[in-house]
Design a protein around this motif. Structure first.
Motif, PDB file in Angstrom:
ATOM      1  N   ALA A  28       0.831  -1.203   0.000  1.00 34.00           N
ATOM      2  CA  ALA A  28       0.000   0.000   0.000  1.00 34.00           C
ATOM      3  C   ALA A  28       0.864   1.250   0.000  1.00 34.00           C
ATOM      4  CB  ALA A  28      -0.908   0.000   1.223  1.00 34.00           C
ATOM      5  N   PRO A  29       0.575   2.212  -0.871  1.00 32.12           N
ATOM      6  CA  PRO A  29       1.333   3.465  -0.904  1.00 32.12           C
ATOM      7  C   PRO A  29       0.915   4.351   0.254  1.00 32.12           C
ATOM      8  CG  PRO A  29      -0.466   3.559  -2.465  1.00 32.12           C
ATOM      9  CD  PRO A  29      -0.493   2.190  -1.869  1.00 32.12           C
ATOM     10  N   PRO A  30       1.648   5.440   0.512  1.00 30.64           N
ATOM     11  CA  PRO A  30       1.196   6.403   1.513  1.00 30.64           C
ATOM     12  C   PRO A  30      -0.231   6.828   1.210  1.00 30.64           C
ATOM     13  CG  PRO A  30       3.412   6.918   0.765  1.00 30.64           C
ATOM     14  CD  PRO A  30       2.913   5.813  -0.108  1.00 30.64           C
ATOM     15  N   ASN A  31      -1.049   6.909   2.235  1.00 31.04           N
ATOM     16  CA  ASN A  31      -2.477   7.014   1.978  1.00 31.04           C
ATOM     17  C   ASN A  31      -3.070   8.410   2.132  1.00 31.04           C
ATOM     18  OD1 ASN A  31      -2.361   7.294   4.745  1.00 31.04           O
ATOM     19  ND2 ASN A  31      -4.199   6.072   5.110  1.00 31.04           N
ATOM     20  N   HIS A  32      -2.230   9.454   2.296  1.00 29.39           N
ATOM     21  CA  HIS A  32      -2.789  10.797   2.475  1.00 29.39           C
ATOM     22  C   HIS A  32      -1.918  11.830   1.766  1.00 29.39           C
ATOM     23  CE1 HIS A  32      -5.226  13.856   4.441  1.00 29.39           C
ATOM     24  NE2 HIS A  32      -4.107  14.544   4.576  1.00 29.39           N
ATOM     25  N   LEU A  33      -2.575  12.664   0.956  1.00 29.11           N
ATOM     26  CA  LEU A  33      -1.893  13.762   0.259  1.00 29.11           C
ATOM     27  C   LEU A  33      -2.633  15.049   0.565  1.00 29.11           C
ATOM     28  CD1 LEU A  33       0.103  14.968  -1.785  1.00 29.11           C
ATOM     29  CD2 LEU A  33      -1.483  14.310  -3.605  1.00 29.11           C
ATOM     30  N   GLY A  34      -1.930  16.035   1.077  1.00 28.60           N
ATOM     31  CA  GLY A  34      -2.521  17.340   1.366  1.00 28.60           C
ATOM     32  C   GLY A  34      -1.865  18.414   0.525  1.00 28.60           C
ATOM     33  N   LEU A  35      -2.669  19.358   0.035  1.00 27.12           N
ATOM     34  CA  LEU A  35      -2.153  20.444  -0.795  1.00 27.12           C
ATOM     35  C   LEU A  35      -2.844  21.746  -0.383  1.00 27.12           C
ATOM     36  CD1 LEU A  35      -1.309  20.477  -4.523  1.00 27.12           C
ATOM     37  CD2 LEU A  35      -2.936  22.180  -3.709  1.00 27.12           C
ATOM     38  N   GLU A  36      -2.080  22.823  -0.293  1.00 27.73           N
ATOM     39  CA  GLU A  36      -2.652  24.127   0.035  1.00 27.73           C
ATOM     40  C   GLU A  36      -2.050  25.211  -0.851  1.00 27.73           C
ATOM     41  OE1 GLU A  36       0.162  25.539   3.780  1.00 27.73           O
ATOM     42  OE2 GLU A  36      -1.787  24.629   4.179  1.00 27.73           O
ATOM     43  N   ILE A  37      -2.866  26.208  -1.148  1.00 28.66           N
ATOM     44  CA  ILE A  37      -2.443  27.349  -1.961  1.00 28.66           C
ATOM     45  C   ILE A  37      -2.761  28.611  -1.176  1.00 28.66           C
ATOM     46  CG2 ILE A  37      -2.651  28.546  -4.166  1.00 28.66           C
ATOM     47  CD1 ILE A  37      -3.769  26.025  -5.392  1.00 28.66           C
ATOM     48  N   ARG A  38      -1.778  29.468  -1.035  1.00 27.64           N
ATOM     49  CA  ARG A  38      -2.007  30.756  -0.383  1.00 27.64           C
ATOM     50  C   ARG A  38      -1.463  31.875  -1.272  1.00 27.64           C
ATOM     51  NH1 ARG A  38      -0.095  30.448   5.126  1.00 27.64           N
ATOM     52  NH2 ARG A  38      -0.413  28.202   4.944  1.00 27.64           N
ATOM     53  N   SER A  39      -2.117  33.033  -1.209  1.00 31.79           N
ATOM     54  CA  SER A  39      -1.775  34.134  -2.112  1.00 31.79           C
ATOM     55  C   SER A  39      -1.849  35.462  -1.373  1.00 31.79           C
ATOM     56  CB  SER A  39      -2.732  34.141  -3.310  1.00 31.79           C
ATOM     57  OG  SER A  39      -2.546  35.301  -4.101  1.00 31.79           O
ATOM     58  N   VAL A  40      -0.876  36.334  -1.642  1.00 32.12           N
ATOM     59  CA  VAL A  40      -0.887  37.703  -1.131  1.00 32.12           C
ATOM     60  C   VAL A  40      -0.607  38.638  -2.308  1.00 32.12           C
ATOM     61  CG1 VAL A  40      -0.207  37.076   1.217  1.00 32.12           C
ATOM     62  CG2 VAL A  40       1.548  37.558  -0.493  1.00 32.12           C
ATOM     63  N   ASN A  41      -0.688  39.951  -2.053  1.00 35.84           N
ATOM     64  CA  ASN A  41      -0.561  40.897  -3.154  1.00 35.84           C
ATOM     65  C   ASN A  41       0.880  41.009  -3.649  1.00 35.84           C
ATOM     66  OD1 ASN A  41      -0.007  42.166  -0.614  1.00 35.84           O
ATOM     67  ND2 ASN A  41       0.044  44.121  -1.635  1.00 35.84           N
ATOM     68  N   SER A  42       1.010  41.279  -4.928  1.00 37.65           N
ATOM     69  CA  SER A  42       2.309  41.457  -5.579  1.00 37.65           C
ATOM     70  C   SER A  42       2.082  42.194  -6.890  1.00 37.65           C
ATOM     71  CB  SER A  42       2.986  40.101  -5.848  1.00 37.65           C
ATOM     72  OG  SER A  42       4.189  40.274  -6.573  1.00 37.65           O
ATOM     73  N   ARG A  43       3.082  42.902  -7.358  1.00 35.48           N
ATOM     74  CA  ARG A  43       2.935  43.649  -8.614  1.00 35.48           C
ATOM     75  C   ARG A  43       2.764  42.716  -9.801  1.00 35.48           C
ATOM     76  NH1 ARG A  43       7.372  48.032  -9.670  1.00 35.48           N
ATOM     77  NH2 ARG A  43       5.907  48.389 -11.380  1.00 35.48           N
ATOM     78  N   PHE A  44       3.381  41.533  -9.711  1.00 40.29           N
ATOM     79  CA  PHE A  44       3.334  40.577 -10.808  1.00 40.29           C
ATOM     80  C   PHE A  44       2.910  39.206 -10.257  1.00 40.29           C
ATOM     81  CE2 PHE A  44       6.726  43.678 -11.550  1.00 40.29           C
ATOM     82  CZ  PHE A  44       6.244  44.297 -12.689  1.00 40.29           C
ATOM     83  N   LEU A  45       2.846  38.223 -11.139  1.00 40.42           N
ATOM     84  CA  LEU A  45       2.540  36.856 -10.708  1.00 40.42           C
ATOM     85  C   LEU A  45       3.846  36.176 -10.310  1.00 40.42           C
ATOM     86  CD1 LEU A  45       0.491  34.611 -10.318  1.00 40.42           C
ATOM     87  CD2 LEU A  45       0.837  33.954 -12.708  1.00 40.42           C
TER      88      LEU A  45
END
Length: 305
Positions: A28-45
């Protein structure tokens, strides 16, 4: 279109099914994957990724996904894999044990004092190998899309709040501009009468060497020059024009942060000019109140995509 803030956060989780038999638990492979995205202001991407080695290969496809949906902001993507070792001990395969034994012998040949591998080390390495061999391509993309949609919704809600605040400040600045318009003719009339009064006083003290008409014309000329110096009609007109354009952009929505930032700078410059031309305390107060409201708008515009 909606107005979007550059501030947002979202996360998504995936847990694989628990093995149904002891035989399945051995692979059995590892059974949990978590992902998060956070964003704040910036002049560009500005994108940054903090991924474990098992997921590093998916960074290009994650980057492509974010670039297709985001225009500005400092965006950070984090992901982590948690193994199921605590609830199910991974049984190392004979091939892995042979490899570990060969590696250990090679290390011992160069480093005789190196500590031998413990049972816990072997189990941990076996779990890590299973995680490395697991194909997370579909799962991580699904989680990334889910988290991205949630973050965009959060940015949209925050953008709507910012738009409401900006429209409120626009209304207050319009009201101040409306107060400034009738003050100028009143000031000009007062100053004109003041010059004429001074002319009459001067004529009462003159010995007749100065012609009354010439003195009166000079007084009126000075009053006219004063009126030109304090005339803020042009500044008020430009302020109203900038306010109209800002309101139009906010109601239109979309990618408007940079455009709004430029208009706020122009609005502040006109308010400064209004204050520098002020010949009455009332106009000075109006200019100061305008600049306070404009500064509040500038701070919030920095967060708009």
């Amino acid at each position: 279109m909606s107005v979007y803030s550059m501030t947002g956060y979202a996360s998504a989780q995936h847990s694989s099914d628990r093995p149904s038999s002891e035989a399945e638990s051995k692979s059995a492979p590892p059974n949990h994957l978590g992902l998060e995205i956070r964003s704040v202001n910036s002049r560009f991407l500005d994108l940054s990724f903090k991924l474990p080695e098992e997921l590093r290969q998916y960074e290009p496809v994650l980057r492509e996904l974010l670039v297709s949906r985001l225009k500005r902001g400092k965006v950070e993507v984090r992901a982590a894999i948690e193994s199921n070792v605590q609830s199910s001990v991974v049984d190392p395969t004979p091939r892995l044990l042979q490899r570990l034994n060969a590696v250990q012998d090679n290390v011992k040949a160069w480093l005789p004092d190196a500590a031998p591998l413990s049972v816990a080390d072997v189990i941990r390495l076996a779990a890590g190998e299973l995680g490395a061999n697991c194909d997370w391509s579909e799962t991580i993309l699904t989680l990334a899309r889910q988290a991205l949609e949630e973050m965009l919704s959060a940015r949209q809600r925050e953008g709507a709040r910012l738009a409401t605040m900006l429209l409120d400040r626009l209304g207050q600045i319009r009201a101040l501009a409306a107060l400034a318009v009738p003050l100028v003719p009143q000031l000009v009339a007062q100053q004109r009468q003041r010059f004429l009064d001074r002319w009459q006083e001067a004529m009462a003290l003159t010995d007749g060497s100065t012609l009354p008409e010439a003195a009166r014309d000079r007084a009126l000329t000075e009053a006219t020059a004063f009126a030109i110096r304090i005339d803020v009609a042009e500044e008020v007109t430009r302020i109203q024009s900038h306010l109209d354009e800002i309101e139009r952009l906010i109601k239109k929505g979309g990618e408007l942060g940079k455009r709004l930032d430029f208009l706020i700078q122009e609005l502040h410059r006109e308010a400064n000019t209004l204050g520098s031309k002020s010949a009455a305390l009332e106009l000075t107060h109006i200019s100061v109140d305008m600049k306070v409201l404009i500064e509040q708008m500038r701070e919030q515009v920095q967060n708009i995509e």
